[in-house]
Design an enzyme around this catalytic site. Structure first.
Site, PDB file in Angstrom:
ATOM      1  N   LYS A   1       8.771 -15.194 -21.437  1.00 41.07           N
ATOM      2  CA  LYS A   1       9.357 -13.817 -21.115  1.00 41.07           C
ATOM      3  C   LYS A   1      10.057 -13.410 -22.309  1.00 41.07           C
ATOM      4  CE  LYS A   1       7.695 -13.062 -17.713  1.00 41.07           C
ATOM      5  NZ  LYS A   1       6.568 -13.877 -17.966  1.00 41.07           N
TER       6      LYS A   1
ATOM      7  N   CYS B   1       0.853  -1.151   0.048  1.00 40.44           N
ATOM      8  CA  CYS B   1       0.029   0.009  -0.036  1.00 40.44           C
ATOM      9  C   CYS B   1       0.813   1.377  -0.138  1.00 40.44           C
ATOM     10  CB  CYS B   1      -0.791  -0.135   1.230  1.00 40.44           C
ATOM     11  SG  CYS B   1      -1.572  -1.440   1.282  1.00 40.44           S
TER      12      CYS B   1
ATOM     13  N   TRP C   1      -3.796  -1.506  -1.295  1.00 41.18           N
ATOM     14  CA  TRP C   1      -3.715  -2.657  -2.047  1.00 41.18           C
ATOM     15  C   TRP C   1      -4.127  -3.930  -1.213  1.00 41.18           C
ATOM     16  CZ3 TRP C   1      -3.156  -4.178  -7.033  1.00 41.18           C
ATOM     17  CH2 TRP C   1      -2.931  -5.635  -7.209  1.00 41.18           C
TER      18      TRP C   1
ATOM     19  N   LYS D   1      -2.081  -6.159 -19.613  1.00 47.26           N
ATOM     20  CA  LYS D   1      -1.742  -6.696 -18.412  1.00 47.26           C
ATOM     21  C   LYS D   1      -2.824  -7.730 -18.139  1.00 47.26           C
ATOM     22  CE  LYS D   1       0.364  -7.758 -14.722  1.00 47.26           C
ATOM     23  NZ  LYS D   1       1.809  -8.533 -14.943  1.00 47.26           N
TER      24      LYS D   1
ATOM     25  N   ARG E   1       1.350   1.930  -6.031  1.00 43.16           N
ATOM     26  CA  ARG E   1       1.450   0.969  -5.085  1.00 43.16           C
ATOM     27  C   ARG E   1       0.293   0.218  -4.597  1.00 43.16           C
ATOM     28  NH1 ARG E   1       6.121   1.145  -2.354  1.00 43.16           N
ATOM     29  NH2 ARG E   1       5.262   0.200  -0.379  1.00 43.16           N
TER      30      ARG E   1
ATOM     31  N   GLU F   1       8.646 -20.869 -19.146  1.00 38.50           N
ATOM     32  CA  GLU F   1       8.396 -19.444 -18.677  1.00 38.50           C
ATOM     33  C   GLU F   1       9.439 -18.468 -19.158  1.00 38.50           C
ATOM     34  OE1 GLU F   1       6.089 -17.881 -17.496  1.00 38.50           O
ATOM     35  OE2 GLU F   1       7.129 -16.067 -16.477  1.00 38.50           O
TER      36      GLU F   1
ATOM     37  N   GLU G   1       7.559 -12.309 -25.078  1.00 37.47           N
ATOM     38  CA  GLU G   1       6.583 -11.243 -24.899  1.00 37.47           C
ATOM     39  C   GLU G   1       7.054  -9.836 -24.895  1.00 37.47           C
ATOM     40  OE1 GLU G   1       3.988 -11.103 -21.358  1.00 37.47           O
ATOM     41  OE2 GLU G   1       5.749 -12.593 -20.342  1.00 37.47           O
TER      42      GLU G   1
ATOM     43  N   HIS H   1      13.726 -36.014 -30.459  1.00 35.38           N
ATOM     44  CA  HIS H   1      12.441 -36.372 -31.238  1.00 35.38           C
ATOM     45  C   HIS H   1      12.043 -35.424 -32.128  1.00 35.38           C
ATOM     46  CE1 HIS H   1      12.032 -39.830 -28.442  1.00 35.38           C
ATOM     47  NE2 HIS H   1      12.209 -38.935 -27.482  1.00 35.38           N
TER      48      HIS H   1
ATOM     49  N   ASN I   1       0.909  -0.346   6.076  1.00 39.80           N
ATOM     50  CA  ASN I   1       1.452  -1.146   4.973  1.00 39.80           C
ATOM     51  C   ASN I   1       2.242  -2.321   5.442  1.00 39.80           C
ATOM     52  OD1 ASN I   1       2.176  -2.195   2.409  1.00 39.80           O
ATOM     53  ND2 ASN I   1       3.960  -0.859   2.278  1.00 39.80           N
ATOM     54  N   GLY I   2       1.650  -3.335   4.939  1.00 39.52           N
ATOM     55  CA  GLY I   2       2.229  -4.680   5.574  1.00 39.52           C
ATOM     56  C   GLY I   2       1.248  -5.660   5.897  1.00 39.52           C
TER      57      GLY I   2
END
Ligand code: AGP
Length: 609
Positions: free
Chosen positions: A486, A2, A74, A604, A27, A482, A489, A505, A100-101
């Protein structure tokens, strides 16, 4: 994660705080609030939604104060609703707090405070802080003593800022594992989660360290540790522009989010501690009510699902299959009321994943969502939710969401294994202890062993490639997928991830001396196999870039380039081995001069089919 802003000084606190919150909106942005001291009373204003709407509402108010605190949320505990928005007030309304936390021990603290007659108005962990200060005040000589007693009782991560009508010219702040910085202006002072909040007013900053508190007034600030011993602090001059500052001084959000991963993984562990340790139930899931698992997800989240299959089948001994959500919804899957469907989604809004969830539900399945956004559609439609605590992920390319998904899924699999009697308590404890080491292992890779410089140097050699091949086996085959995603994209270079055992193969025909072949060759049950796959590539003049653990002479002597990653328990190695692949893609895209945070054709969150 946050955003906190506090102000005391000669200006109108309301305007300064709102402007500061707008610059911290990256944030977190599901609700906002502020508290001002006006004529010895605390006035609180809150709103769900964007700061901009909040600002319009506040501008209609003719209210003036020289001191206040603000917060952009958040959500981590409690949905993004008005009553869960910060600031939170004590029962007598004389204290206000923003935080925040994650307060890990909020459950027992809340019970204690309820038994002492405190009334709560929210489901947040934060609210225990303000009531605990109020309670401690009864046996303290002054507010600061009560504040210190409180911060010494909290477990988890916190950046706190409090105001009280008892001392209406001071801000009281504390930091443990969540950032907090004091801005020193001319006859005014600021407290914030990050420097962008006050950079237009002053570039003189004092960063609190973990275990430090500050008492701030318009003339400056005094600093102490949690035992009240004075601490001498250095005033820094912030060299950044405002735009740079929003990225914490990093060039892009993606690189900032890659470096946030130690914190994000640690927060995801602590944010899920309560149910993992049995202090609170994992709501909505009955371990004996299902005997198979289906995982549905897209993109990077799908890769997390492939790794979760290893966790579930090896720890909980339960069969698990993994589907792309967009495929699952059209293949008429066999589902019944003994099936648990796990939807993995950072945004909680991916159309294909939501459709797969609804199909599974219509066939009688129980739904578990692993998600990073409280209050998102997936979390509202699932029977049970496990949150990642990565904080907002701004860059389109998913990084910290992925490593925190793996963290959450590892915890769930261990919990399920213990609940189903597939693993004993000691075995679970042992495997859990390996997870606790992961944040420091990532930290070591990124900041101490300077392997990020190695990755950057190798990326410079290959950024003009037109193709790339990523190879992995077993629990690191999804990491090959993955890594390839990355690179694709953000650099638009064609890249493929493949199981290393599959090379012979067909794909081995692709190998030539130009194409980089990135191999995840960390130690584990298939290390010898992956080394022989590297030999196959070398025999065809391929260029091998190997991710390996220190002390891997067999792999080292074959690799043309090597990137050392810390050795960890085999099933956890994907969380560490993905980091250099994130950096590799990032540096190549940056060398190519592309828009790393907003790559072409991508969004996103893919909320359309
Ligand atoms: C990964 O870097 C991409 N941003 C994309 O593949 C993403 O993982 C996918 O769209 C799924 O998003 P979700 O986790 O929000 O459902």
């Amino acid at each position: 994660m946050c955003g906190i802003v506090g102000y005391v000084g000669r200006d109108n606190a309301k305007n300064v705080i709102i402007n500061g919150l707008k610059r911290l909106e990256y944030r977190g942005y599901d609700s906002a609030g502020l508290a001002l001291i006006v004529n010895d009373e605390i006035k609180v204003f809150k709103r769900v939604g964007k700061i901009r709407e909040f600002e319009i509402e506040l501008n209609r108010l003719n209210i003036y104060s020289n001191i206040g605190i603000g917060h952009t949320r958040w959500a981590t505990h409690g949905r993004p609703t008005l009553e869960n928005a910060h600031p939170h007030l004590s029962c007598d309304g004389k204290i206000a707090v923003v935080h925040n936390g994650i307060v890990e021990n909020y459950a027992p603290l809340k019970e204690e405070l309820l038994s002492k007659g405190h009334t709560f108005t929210s489901q947040t962990d934060t609210e225990v802080i303000v009531h605990l200060i109020e309670e401690e005040l009864k046996t303290s000589k002054g507010f600061f003593e009560a504040f210190l007693k409180t911060v010494n009782r909290l477990k988890g991560s916190f950046a706190i800022c409090a105001i009280t009508t008892a001392e209406p010219d001071k801000l009281f702040c504390a930091r443990k594992d969540s950032p907090l910085v004091v801005g020193l202006g001319d006859d005014e002072s600021f407290v914030a989660s990050d420097v962008p909040a006050f950079l237009p007013y002053t570039n003189r900053a004092v960063f609190l360290e973990d275990g430090e508190v500050a008492v701030v007034d318009r003339k400056g600030a005094l600093f102490y540790d949690f035992s009240r011993a004075p601490v001498k602090k250095e005033v820094m001059k912030i060299p950044w522009s405002l735009a740079q500052a929003e990225k914490g001084g990093y060039k892009h959000f993606m690189i900032k989010e890659i470096y946030e991963q130690p914190r994000a993984v640690a927060d995801t562990i602590s944010g899920n501690t309560a149910w993992f340790k049995g202090e609170i139930p994992l709501e909505g899931i009955e371990p004996s009510s299902f005997d198979r698992v289906q995982i549905v997800a897209c993109g990077t989240s799908y890769h997390a699902g492939l790794i979760a299959k290893f966790f579930l089948e090896n720890f909980a001994k339960i069969p698990a299959e993994v589907d792309y959500a967009s495929e699952y919804r059209y293949r008429n899957p066999v589902v019944n009321d003994r099936t648990l469907v796990i939807a993995i989604t950072q945004s909680g809004e991916t159309a294909d994943t939501l459709a797969a969830m609804r199909l599974a539900k219509s066939k009688g399945a129980k739904l578990l969502a692993v998600c990073n956004v409280i209050g998102s559609t997936a979390t509202r439609e699932a029977d049970c939710v496990i949150y990642t605590y990565a904080g907002p992920e701004i860059s389109v390319a998913s990084t910290k969401a992925f490593t925190t998904q793996l963290t959450a899924l590892y915890l769930f699999s261990l919990w399920l294994a213990r609940e189903r009697g597939a693993l004993g308590t000691e075995e679970v404890e042992e495997l859990y202890s390996h997870l606790l080491e992961i944040p420091s292992k990532i930290e070591a890779f990124l900041n101490r062993e300077r392997q990020d410089e190695t990755v950057k140097r190798i990326a410079l050699e290959f950024y003009k490639s037109s193709d790339a091949l990523y190879l992995g086996r077993h629990v690191n085959y999804p990491i090959a997928l993955e890594g390839a995603l990355k690179l694709k994209e953000i650099s638009y270079i064609h890249a493929e991830g493949y199981p290393a055992g599959e090379m012979k193969h067909g794909p081995i025909a692709l190998i030539d001396e130009k194409m980089p072949v990135i191999v995840v060759a960390t130690k584990g049950s298939i290390y010898e196999k992956i080394v022989s796959n590297m030999e196959e590539v070398k025999a065809r003049k391929g260029k091998v870039i190997a991710l390996l653990n220190p002390g891997s002479p067999e792999a080292e002597k074959i690799a043309d380039y090597k990137i050392e990653v810390p050795q960890v328990e085999e099933f956890l190695s994907p969380i560490v081995s993905v980091i250099p692949l994130q950096l590799f893609a990032y540096y190549i895209a940056d060398f190519l001069g592309y828009d790393v945070d907003q790559p072409r054709n991508l969004a996103k969150s893919v909320t359309v089919e």
